[in-house]
Design an enzyme around this catalytic site. Structure first.
Site, short mmCIF file in Angstrom:
data_model
loop_
_atom_site.label_atom_id
_atom_site.label_comp_id
_atom_site.label_asym_id
_atom_site.label_seq_id
_atom_site.Cartn_x
_atom_site.Cartn_y
_atom_site.Cartn_z
N VAL A 36 1.40 -1.57 0.05
CA VAL A 36 -0.54 -0.02 -0.33
C VAL A 36 0.34 1.12 0.22
CG1 VAL A 36 -1.40 1.11 1.46
CG2 VAL A 36 -1.92 -0.81 1.19
N TYR A 37 1.92 1.56 0.97
CA TYR A 37 2.75 2.29 1.05
C TYR A 37 3.15 2.62 -0.46
CZ TYR A 37 6.76 5.83 2.36
OH TYR A 37 7.69 6.17 2.30
N ASP A 38 3.76 1.38 -0.92
CA ASP A 38 4.54 1.36 -2.84
C ASP A 38 3.49 2.06 -3.66
OD1 ASP A 38 5.67 -1.53 -2.06
OD2 ASP A 38 7.18 1.19 -1.79
N SER A 83 33.34 18.06 22.07
CA SER A 83 33.32 16.55 21.61
C SER A 83 33.35 16.28 23.87
CB SER A 83 35.04 16.49 21.46
OG SER A 83 35.47 17.34 22.07
N GLU A 113 22.94 7.59 28.44
CA GLU A 113 22.63 6.90 27.16
C GLU A 113 23.39 6.33 26.72
OE1 GLU A 113 21.99 11.15 25.05
OE2 GLU A 113 21.83 11.84 26.22
N LYS A 115 26.21 5.15 24.31
CA LYS A 115 26.94 5.89 23.48
C LYS A 115 27.53 5.09 21.85
CE LYS A 115 31.19 8.33 22.72
NZ LYS A 115 32.13 8.17 21.43
N GLU A 170 23.82 10.52 16.28
CA GLU A 170 25.06 9.77 15.52
C GLU A 170 23.85 9.41 14.18
OE1 GLU A 170 27.43 9.98 17.72
OE2 GLU A 170 28.97 8.59 16.64
N LYS A 287 25.26 12.41 31.09
CA LYS A 287 25.27 13.93 31.01
C LYS A 287 24.00 14.37 32.83
CE LYS A 287 24.74 14.25 26.93
NZ LYS A 287 23.53 13.81 25.16
N LYS A 311 34.40 4.91 28.30
CA LYS A 311 34.31 4.45 26.87
C LYS A 311 34.56 2.48 27.78
CE LYS A 311 35.43 5.46 24.16
NZ LYS A 311 35.55 5.94 22.54
C1 LIG Z 1 27.32 16.48 25.08
C2 LIG Z 1 27.83 16.49 23.80
C3 LIG Z 1 28.95 17.40 23.79
C4 LIG Z 1 26.39 17.61 22.81
N1 LIG Z 1 26.61 18.70 22.91
C5 LIG Z 1 27.74 19.69 21.96
O1 LIG Z 1 27.73 19.59 21.18
C6 LIG Z 1 27.03 21.27 22.99
C7 LIG Z 1 27.19 22.04 21.41
C8 LIG Z 1 27.45 23.67 22.49
C9 LIG Z 1 26.36 23.88 23.22
O2 LIG Z 1 26.18 24.94 24.21
C10 LIG Z 1 26.76 26.49 23.59
C11 LIG Z 1 26.57 26.78 22.16
C12 LIG Z 1 27.48 28.39 22.14
C13 LIG Z 1 28.78 28.68 22.57
C14 LIG Z 1 28.98 27.89 23.25
C15 LIG Z 1 28.67 26.02 23.37
C16 LIG Z 1 26.40 23.06 24.51
C17 LIG Z 1 26.24 21.53 23.68
C18 LIG Z 1 27.80 15.18 23.33
C19 LIG Z 1 28.51 14.73 21.84
C20 LIG Z 1 28.30 13.28 21.93
C21 LIG Z 1 27.48 12.50 22.16
C22 LIG Z 1 27.29 11.25 21.99
N2 LIG Z 1 28.32 10.70 20.68
N3 LIG Z 1 26.29 10.66 22.04
C23 LIG Z 1 25.78 11.07 22.97
N4 LIG Z 1 23.94 10.36 22.97
N5 LIG Z 1 25.57 12.32 23.63
C24 LIG Z 1 26.53 13.51 23.05
N6 LIG Z 1 26.93 14.69 23.84
#
Ligand SMILES: CC(C)(CNC(=O)c1ccc(Oc2ccccc2)cc1)c1ccc2c(N)nc(N)nc2n1
Length: 328
Positions: A36-38, A83, A113, A115, A170, A287, A311
């Site tokens: 049906v989707y197709d 990062s 969470e 990774k 991701e 977090k 890790k």
């Molecule tokens: C926490 C964060 C580093 C993302 N967050 C950001 O990149 C980020 C970036 C600017 C932010 O605020 C700013 C705004 C302006 C200037 C500077 C910081 C806040 C968060 C991160 C990185 C990798 C992740 C991963 N592989 N898996 C999961 N599940 N979570 C992850 N979370």
């Protein structure tokens, strides 16, 4: 049908295909049989090919772009893609927890969470429409891979609300898709990919979107860039629930933890269950949950002080040492 009725039918088919696509690819709960989707899709393709002015940018027919790109444009992220610091054992976790308590006290929670072992990407939506997708690059400037990301069925081309935001996620290749891809590469006498992460990266770097479309890539979104929409919410857990409401695929194994012991238990649980997952993970992201606490803790030059990644130890690569005849 006259043109007005045709336009109505095109809008109806767009909505039908979005809703059935969301149920199938994000909720994993098909609303209609594939046939049906197709049928809906073929009807929409037929009308669009006869009336190109009825092709909407977020039409499901636009998922697999036609043109092969010459290269990827550079694109600056509105918010940096930071990062994560690393934690390799209980001592590192205790140090992380101690630093947090020293700064914001004891009344806070963590969100844990999985990774995902894939490729960090950013997704930009304007008024609810997917307009751009990019690799992380150096954290500030990445490569525009919009056409390839459009082929990932769990990335909505249009959201349930007309929001403008930049997301983090991701992109990954499920284990089953990775095994099948490598089998076909052996048959084609092509070099196998070493792991699903490389396979996902290689697939998203293809200049022909049809190749990316054939690789069964998937995505989990895990954050909203910077102080965008989400910062009207109170916490990271709320932001992830908000992303669910908008129609994104988030990872459902997340857990709010109220102590580092609970975090450790979550780590032990997924250390055991990791082989049963349909995708590869290389750690656990931890977090601090509430945004007011994240803002108090702030950032180092390249990563948040309110997050870390535990890790997993590298897989023991069992190397059978060759019998070396020692001549004495
Ligand atoms: C926490 C964060 C580093 C993302 N967050 C950001 O990149 C980020 C970036 C600017 C932010 O605020 C700013 C705004 C302006 C200037 C500077 C910081 C806040 C968060 C991160 C990185 C990798 C992740 C991963 N592989 N898996 C999961 N599940 N979570 C992850 N979370």
């Amino acid at each position: 049908m006259d043109k007005v009725q045709l336009e109505e039918r095109v809008k109806e088919l767009n909505q039908l295909l979005h809703d059935t696509g969301y149920a199938y690819y994000v909720l994993d709960q098909p609303l209609v049989p594939d046939a049906v989707y197709d049928q809906y899709l073929q009807e929409l393709i037929a009308i669009e090919s006869e009336f190109p002015d009825l092709i909407y940018p977020d039409s499901p027919t636009q998922r697999v772009g036609g043109t092969i790109l010459q290269g990827f444009n550079k694109v600056a992220h509105t918010y940096p893609m930071l990062s994560l610091s690393n934690a390799f054992g209980r001592e590192d976790l205790d140090d992380f927890d101690r630093r947090i308590r020293a700064s914001i006290g004891d009344d806070f929670s963590y969100v844990c969470e999985l990774k995902i072992d894939g490729l960090a990407i950013s997704l930009t939506y304007e008024n609810g429409v997917f307009v751009r997708g990019a690799t992380r690059g150096d954290g500030r400037v990445g490569e525009d891979i919009t056409e390839n990301l459009k082929t990932i069925r769990s990335i909505p081309l249009r959201l349930k609300k007309p929001v403008t935001m930049e997301l983090r996620g991701e992109a990954y290749m499920p284990k089953k898709s990775f095994m099948a891809l490598n089998e076909s590469r052996v048959e084609q006498e092509e070099e196998k990919f070493a792991n699903p992460r490389n396979a996902a990266a290689g697939s998203l770097r293809q200049l022909d979107p049809k190749i990316a479309a054939s690789r069964n890539l998937a995505i989990f979104v895990y954050g909203i860039g910077g102080d965008g929409e989400a910062y009207q919410l109170d916490s990271h857990a709320e932001a992830l629930d908000y992303l669910d409401e908008l129609g994104f695929q988030t990872n459902k194994e997340r857990k709010t933890c109220h102590s580092i012991d609970e975090v450790q238990a979550y780590i032990e649980k997924w250390t055991t269950k990791r082989p049963d997952l349909p995708y590869e993970i290389d750690g656990i992201v931890i977090k601090v949950n509430r945004y007011v606490h994240q803002q108090e803790l702030g950032f180092t030059a390249k990563s948040p002080r309110w997050a870390t990644a535990y890790k997993f130890p590298a897989e023991e690569v069992v190397t059978t040492l060759l019998d070396i005849e020692l001549t004495v």
